[in-house]
Design a protein around this motif. Structure first.
Motif, PDB file in Angstrom:
ATOM      1  N   VAL A 107       0.857  -1.186   0.000  1.00 40.19           N
ATOM      2  CA  VAL A 107       0.000   0.000   0.000  1.00 40.19           C
ATOM      3  C   VAL A 107       0.894   1.237   0.000  1.00 40.19           C
ATOM      4  N   GLU A 108       0.316   2.366  -0.357  1.00 41.84           N
ATOM      5  CA  GLU A 108       1.108   3.596  -0.375  1.00 41.84           C
ATOM      6  C   GLU A 108       1.476   4.003   1.048  1.00 41.84           C
ATOM      7  N   HIS A 109       2.543   4.787   1.153  1.00 36.41           N
ATOM      8  CA  HIS A 109       2.956   5.304   2.459  1.00 36.41           C
ATOM      9  C   HIS A 109       1.901   6.275   2.967  1.00 36.41           C
ATOM     10  N   GLY A 110       1.713   6.276   4.247  1.00 36.04           N
ATOM     11  CA  GLY A 110       0.770   7.209   4.844  1.00 36.04           C
ATOM     12  C   GLY A 110       0.153   6.612   6.092  1.00 36.04           C
ATOM     13  N   PHE A 111      -0.334   7.492   6.936  1.00 34.58           N
ATOM     14  CA  PHE A 111      -0.894   7.099   8.217  1.00 34.58           C
ATOM     15  C   PHE A 111      -2.083   6.154   8.020  1.00 34.58           C
ATOM     16  N   ASP A 112      -2.002   4.973   8.599  1.00 34.29           N
ATOM     17  CA  ASP A 112      -3.075   3.973   8.619  1.00 34.29           C
ATOM     18  C   ASP A 112      -3.469   3.410   7.252  1.00 34.29           C
ATOM     19  N   LYS A 113      -2.645   3.582   6.227  1.00 35.93           N
ATOM     20  CA  LYS A 113      -2.986   3.053   4.901  1.00 35.93           C
ATOM     21  C   LYS A 113      -3.087   1.523   4.932  1.00 35.93           C
ATOM     22  N   ALA A 114      -2.126   0.865   5.566  1.00 34.26           N
ATOM     23  CA  ALA A 114      -2.171  -0.602   5.648  1.00 34.26           C
ATOM     24  C   ALA A 114      -3.362  -1.045   6.498  1.00 34.26           C
ATOM     25  N   ASP A 115      -3.581  -0.363   7.618  1.00 38.32           N
ATOM     26  CA  ASP A 115      -4.705  -0.704   8.492  1.00 38.32           C
ATOM     27  C   ASP A 115      -6.030  -0.579   7.736  1.00 38.32           C
ATOM     28  N   ASN A 116      -6.196   0.511   7.019  1.00 35.46           N
ATOM     29  CA  ASN A 116      -7.436   0.735   6.281  1.00 35.46           C
ATOM     30  C   ASN A 116      -7.653  -0.335   5.214  1.00 35.46           C
ATOM     31  N   LYS A 117      -6.578  -0.767   4.579  1.00 38.26           N
ATOM     32  CA  LYS A 117      -6.694  -1.804   3.546  1.00 38.26           C
ATOM     33  C   LYS A 117      -7.106  -3.130   4.173  1.00 38.26           C
ATOM     34  N   ILE A 118      -6.555  -3.454   5.330  1.00 35.45           N
ATOM     35  CA  ILE A 118      -6.945  -4.687   6.021  1.00 35.45           C
ATOM     36  C   ILE A 118      -8.421  -4.627   6.394  1.00 35.45           C
ATOM     37  N   VAL A 119      -8.866  -3.512   6.956  1.00 30.71           N
ATOM     38  CA  VAL A 119     -10.276  -3.375   7.331  1.00 30.71           C
ATOM     39  C   VAL A 119     -11.168  -3.521   6.101  1.00 30.71           C
ATOM     40  N   GLU A 120     -10.739  -2.965   4.987  1.00 32.60           N
ATOM     41  CA  GLU A 120     -11.520  -3.051   3.752  1.00 32.60           C
ATOM     42  C   GLU A 120     -11.667  -4.497   3.272  1.00 32.60           C
ATOM     43  N   LEU A 121     -10.588  -5.276   3.382  1.00 30.47           N
ATOM     44  CA  LEU A 121     -10.569  -6.608   2.771  1.00 30.47           C
ATOM     45  C   LEU A 121     -10.937  -7.754   3.717  1.00 30.47           C
ATOM     46  N   VAL A 122     -10.832  -7.560   5.019  1.00 32.74           N
ATOM     47  CA  VAL A 122     -11.076  -8.645   5.962  1.00 32.74           C
ATOM     48  C   VAL A 122     -12.545  -9.073   5.903  1.00 32.74           C
ATOM     49  N   GLU A 123     -12.752 -10.377   6.115  1.00 33.36           N
ATOM     50  CA  GLU A 123     -14.102 -10.935   6.081  1.00 33.36           C
ATOM     51  C   GLU A 123     -14.387 -11.695   7.363  1.00 33.36           C
ATOM     52  N   LEU A 124     -15.635 -12.048   7.538  1.00 33.26           N
ATOM     53  CA  LEU A 124     -16.077 -12.821   8.679  1.00 33.26           C
ATOM     54  C   LEU A 124     -15.208 -14.061   8.859  1.00 33.26           C
ATOM     55  N   ASN A 125     -14.765 -14.292  10.091  1.00 33.30           N
ATOM     56  CA  ASN A 125     -13.942 -15.450  10.469  1.00 33.30           C
ATOM     57  C   ASN A 125     -12.530 -15.456   9.907  1.00 33.30           C
ATOM     58  N   ASP A 126     -12.074 -14.352   9.345  1.00 31.74           N
ATOM     59  CA  ASP A 126     -10.665 -14.220   9.002  1.00 31.74           C
ATOM     60  C   ASP A 126      -9.898 -13.968  10.301  1.00 31.74           C
ATOM     61  N   LEU A 127      -8.596 -14.113  10.229  1.00 29.73           N
ATOM     62  CA  LEU A 127      -7.721 -13.863  11.369  1.00 29.73           C
ATOM     63  C   LEU A 127      -6.782 -12.722  11.006  1.00 29.73           C
ATOM     64  N   VAL A 128      -6.671 -11.744  11.895  1.00 24.53           N
ATOM     65  CA  VAL A 128      -5.777 -10.599  11.686  1.00 24.53           C
ATOM     66  C   VAL A 128      -4.687 -10.641  12.749  1.00 24.53           C
ATOM     67  N   ILE A 129      -3.440 -10.513  12.298  1.00 27.43           N
ATOM     68  CA  ILE A 129      -2.289 -10.467  13.197  1.00 27.43           C
ATOM     69  C   ILE A 129      -1.858  -9.009  13.298  1.00 27.43           C
ATOM     70  N   THR A 130      -2.054  -8.422  14.481  1.00 27.68           N
ATOM     71  CA  THR A 130      -1.693  -7.025  14.688  1.00 27.68           C
ATOM     72  C   THR A 130      -1.587  -6.722  16.165  1.00 27.68           C
ATOM     73  N   SER A 131      -0.809  -5.707  16.492  1.00 24.12           N
ATOM     74  CA  SER A 131      -0.801  -5.180  17.854  1.00 24.12           C
ATOM     75  C   SER A 131      -1.431  -3.787  17.866  1.00 24.12           C
ATOM     76  N   ASP A 132      -1.958  -3.363  16.739  1.00 23.91           N
ATOM     77  CA  ASP A 132      -2.608  -2.061  16.604  1.00 23.91           C
ATOM     78  C   ASP A 132      -4.034  -2.161  17.160  1.00 23.91           C
ATOM     79  N   ILE A 133      -4.287  -1.487  18.260  1.00 23.95           N
ATOM     80  CA  ILE A 133      -5.561  -1.634  18.966  1.00 23.95           C
ATOM     81  C   ILE A 133      -6.747  -1.077  18.168  1.00 23.95           C
ATOM     82  N   PRO A 134      -6.654   0.119  17.569  1.00 21.70           N
ATOM     83  CA  PRO A 134      -7.788   0.577  16.759  1.00 21.70           C
ATOM     84  C   PRO A 134      -8.076  -0.344  15.569  1.00 21.70           C
TER      85      PRO A 134
END
Length: 149
Positions: free
Chosen positions: A50-77
């Motif tokens: 993803v492009e550089h920028g605040f929360d760009k990767a986070d936003n992409k994960i939120v966009e693509l994640v689906e029910l019962n997927d697993l996300v590996i992160t320590s980012d609380i929001p």
């Protein structure tokens, strides 16, 4: 089930564990980052740049994640957002976040951020350890068994 990795801050030993489980269990893992990552050749392992920028990767994960997927992160929001979409969250230190526990984590994160902004020195996270790696591997195994039934 897909596994989404907030890869910019994920420790390399955790990525190695995830590569092995992807190949061994034929589970698709997706590393989302704003920098190029070397990954092993496998049809089960992909990277999403993803492009550089605040929360760009986070936003992409939120966009693509689906029910019962697993996300590996320590980012609380990020964890809160994907939990609200019906996904599961595991931190690189092996802690499982749930809808019941994430609210407390958000409050504590905001409190600590306020403390730091007011000039109060706070401790950072402890160095990543082999115990963290072991706890992560154990919790990952439990979650993968539960989600692939």
């Amino acid at each position: 089930m897909n596994i989404w990795i907030d890869a910019d801050a994920c420790p390399n030993p955790i990525k190695e564990i995830l590569y092995r489980i992807a190949i061994r269990k034929s589970i698709k893992i997706n590393l989302v980052a704003n920098q190029w990552l070397n990954i092993p050749p496998s049809p089960f392992i992909s990277r999403l740049l993803v492009e550089h920028g605040f929360d760009k990767a986070d936003n992409k994960i939120v966009e693509l994640v689906e029910l019962n997927d697993l996300v590996i992160t320590s980012d609380i929001p990020l964890a809160s957002d994907v939990l609200n979409k019906g996904a599961f969250v595991l931190t690189p230190r092996g802690e499982v976040y749930t809808l019941e526990t994430i609210k407390e984590r958000l409050v504590m994160r905001d409190f600590m951020e306020t403390m730091r902004a007011s000039g109060i020195q706070t401790k950072g996270s402890a160095p990543f350890s082999s115990k963290d790696r072991e706890k992560f591997a154990n919790q990952l195994d439990i979650l993968v068994k539960r989600l692939t039934k």
